[in-house]
Design an enzyme around this catalytic site. Structure first.
Site, PDB file in Angstrom:
ATOM      1  N   PRO A  11       0.615  -1.141  -0.220  1.00  0.00           N
ATOM      2  CA  PRO A  11       0.130  -0.162  -0.199  1.00  0.00           C
ATOM      3  C   PRO A  11       0.787   1.181   0.050  1.00  0.00           C
ATOM      4  CG  PRO A  11      -0.038  -1.260   1.995  1.00  0.00           C
ATOM      5  CD  PRO A  11       0.636  -2.139   1.237  1.00  0.00           C
ATOM      6  N   ASN A  12       0.181   2.270  -0.651  1.00  0.00           N
ATOM      7  CA  ASN A  12       0.808   3.749  -0.956  1.00  0.00           C
ATOM      8  C   ASN A  12       1.943   3.644  -1.871  1.00  0.00           C
ATOM      9  OD1 ASN A  12      -1.083   4.928   0.910  1.00  0.00           O
ATOM     10  ND2 ASN A  12      -0.265   3.570   2.438  1.00  0.00           N
ATOM     11  N   ARG A  19       5.251  10.873  -2.397  1.00  0.00           N
ATOM     12  CA  ARG A  19       4.745  10.558  -1.018  1.00  0.00           C
ATOM     13  C   ARG A  19       5.961  10.808  -0.217  1.00  0.00           C
ATOM     14  NH1 ARG A  19       4.662   4.395   1.141  1.00  0.00           N
ATOM     15  NH2 ARG A  19       4.175   4.858   3.536  1.00  0.00           N
ATOM     16  N   TYR A  24      10.999   8.579   1.057  1.00  0.00           N
ATOM     17  CA  TYR A  24      10.988   7.680   0.118  1.00  0.00           C
ATOM     18  C   TYR A  24      11.780   8.067  -1.266  1.00  0.00           C
ATOM     19  CZ  TYR A  24       7.840   5.611   3.289  1.00  0.00           C
ATOM     20  OH  TYR A  24       7.190   5.183   4.374  1.00  0.00           O
ATOM     21  N   ASN A  73       7.952  -5.643  -1.316  1.00  0.00           N
ATOM     22  CA  ASN A  73       7.895  -4.651  -0.328  1.00  0.00           C
ATOM     23  C   ASN A  73       6.461  -4.409  -0.027  1.00  0.00           C
ATOM     24  OD1 ASN A  73       7.806  -2.057   1.276  1.00  0.00           O
ATOM     25  ND2 ASN A  73       8.808  -1.004  -0.386  1.00  0.00           N
ATOM     26  N   ALA A  76       3.227  -1.127   4.620  1.00  0.00           N
ATOM     27  CA  ALA A  76       2.880  -1.141   6.091  1.00  0.00           C
ATOM     28  C   ALA A  76       2.520  -2.629   6.345  1.00  0.00           C
ATOM     29  CB  ALA A  76       1.618  -0.083   6.184  1.00  0.00           C
ATOM     30  N   ASP A  86       1.850 -15.731   6.491  1.00  0.00           N
ATOM     31  CA  ASP A  86       1.373 -17.184   6.142  1.00  0.00           C
ATOM     32  C   ASP A  86       1.493 -17.254   4.548  1.00  0.00           C
ATOM     33  OD1 ASP A  86      -1.184 -17.093   8.812  1.00  0.00           O
ATOM     34  OD2 ASP A  86       1.007 -17.491   8.838  1.00  0.00           O
ATOM     35  N   GLU A  97      12.685  -9.436   1.122  1.00  0.00           N
ATOM     36  CA  GLU A  97      11.808  -8.415   1.732  1.00  0.00           C
ATOM     37  C   GLU A  97      12.740  -7.074   1.616  1.00  0.00           C
ATOM     38  OE1 GLU A  97      11.263  -8.891   5.748  1.00  0.00           O
ATOM     39  OE2 GLU A  97      10.373  -6.710   6.025  1.00  0.00           O
ATOM     40  N   HIS A  99      12.880  -2.642   1.909  1.00  0.00           N
ATOM     41  CA  HIS A  99      12.118  -1.541   2.376  1.00  0.00           C
ATOM     42  C   HIS A  99      13.075  -0.395   1.637  1.00  0.00           C
ATOM     43  CE1 HIS A  99       9.441  -3.554   5.012  1.00  0.00           C
ATOM     44  NE2 HIS A  99      10.415  -4.338   5.201  1.00  0.00           N
ATOM     45  N   ILE A 100      12.333   0.697   1.196  1.00  0.00           N
ATOM     46  CA  ILE A 100      13.199   1.740   0.584  1.00  0.00           C
ATOM     47  C   ILE A 100      13.871   2.519   1.694  1.00  0.00           C
ATOM     48  CG2 ILE A 100      12.923   3.969  -0.507  1.00  0.00           C
ATOM     49  CD1 ILE A 100      10.814   2.816  -2.036  1.00  0.00           C
ATOM     50  N   SER A 101      13.040   2.771   2.678  1.00  0.00           N
ATOM     51  CA  SER A 101      13.778   3.471   4.070  1.00  0.00           C
ATOM     52  C   SER A 101      14.370   2.398   5.047  1.00  0.00           C
ATOM     53  CB  SER A 101      12.793   4.123   4.937  1.00  0.00           C
ATOM     54  OG  SER A 101      11.588   3.409   5.352  1.00  0.00           O
ATOM     55  N   ARG A 106      13.433   4.429  11.962  1.00  0.00           N
ATOM     56  CA  ARG A 106      12.322   5.079  12.219  1.00  0.00           C
ATOM     57  C   ARG A 106      11.518   4.739  13.319  1.00  0.00           C
ATOM     58  NH1 ARG A 106       9.066   4.615   6.459  1.00  0.00           N
ATOM     59  NH2 ARG A 106       7.876   6.245   7.415  1.00  0.00           N
TER      60      ARG A 106
HETATM   61  C1  DHK Z   1       7.151   1.759   2.695  1.00  0.00           C
HETATM   62  C2  DHK Z   1       6.103   1.878   3.320  1.00  0.00           C
HETATM   63  O1  DHK Z   1       4.941   2.170   2.911  1.00  0.00           O
HETATM   64  C3  DHK Z   1       6.122   1.751   4.659  1.00  0.00           C
HETATM   65  O2  DHK Z   1       4.812   1.693   5.394  1.00  0.00           O
HETATM   66  C4  DHK Z   1       7.037   1.035   5.394  1.00  0.00           C
HETATM   67  C5  DHK Z   1       8.488   1.293   3.393  1.00  0.00           C
HETATM   68  C6  DHK Z   1       8.488   1.154   4.704  1.00  0.00           C
HETATM   69  C7  DHK Z   1       9.460   1.381   2.609  1.00  0.00           C
HETATM   70  O3  DHK Z   1      10.672   2.225   3.154  1.00  0.00           O
HETATM   71  O4  DHK Z   1       9.565   1.031   1.410  1.00  0.00           O
HETATM   72  O5  DHK Z   1       7.090   0.765   6.802  1.00  0.00           O
END
Ligand code: DHK
Length: 146
Positions: A11-12, A19, A24, A73, A76, A86, A97, A99-101, A106
């Site tokens: 999501p997002n 964003r 990010y 990725n 959230a 699962d 897995e 994560h960009i950040s 955080r």
């Molecule tokens: C991206 C998101 O949308 C956050 O909810 C994660 C992750 C971090 C990222 O860093 O790619 O916590």
């Protein structure tokens, strides 16, 4: 015929580039997709994003028989989706897995990934360019399996 690499985004992430760029960066999801396809060096990439948990789960199930590796990725969902955890437990191929950040730098809500114990490797904090590096690492993992 060699199987595809699935790249799944939660999501997002459809809003990447606009964003919270201070977290990010400015790279768009379309640019991330192009980066993945370039890094895949001719291997097919199935690249998808959804804000819906069930879609990501359905795509993980689809990937079980239709892929050689996965980059995910979960965004959230990383921190609370036992359903995605699962589904990943059933995935038999190399999975990273991403994560960009750097989620560990955080807020504490971002510190406990449900996914990390059930994936092959974790990448966090190198920015969007990490997607390309992760694809390269997955190609190595797949070739090592031969
Ligand atoms: C991206 C998101 O949308 C956050 O909810 C994660 C992750 C971090 C990222 O860093 O790619 O916590």
């Amino acid at each position: 015929m060699s199987k595809a690499i699935y790249v799944l985004n939660g999501p997002n992430l459809n809003r990447l580039g606009i964003r919270e760029p201070e977290i990010y960066g400015n790279t768009t999801l379309a640019e991330v997709e192009a980066m993945c396809r370039y890094a895949a060096n001719g291997r097919e990439v199935i690249f998808r994003q959804s804000n819906a948990e069930h879609e990501l789960i359905d795509w993980i199930h689809e990937a079980i028989d239709n892929s050689c590796a996965m980059l995910i990725n979960p965004a959230a969902f990383t921190f609370y989706s036992m359903a995605i955890m699962d589904a990943l437990k059933m995935y038999p191929h190399p999975v990273i897995e991403l994560h960009i950040s750097n989620v560990h730098k955080r807020e504490s809500v971002y510190h406990n990934s449900l996914m990390s114990p059930v994936v092959t490797a974790v990448m966090a904090g190198v920015g969007a360019k990490g997607y390309g590096h992760a694809i390269s690492m997955l190609l190595d993992m797949v070739s090592d399996d031969k």
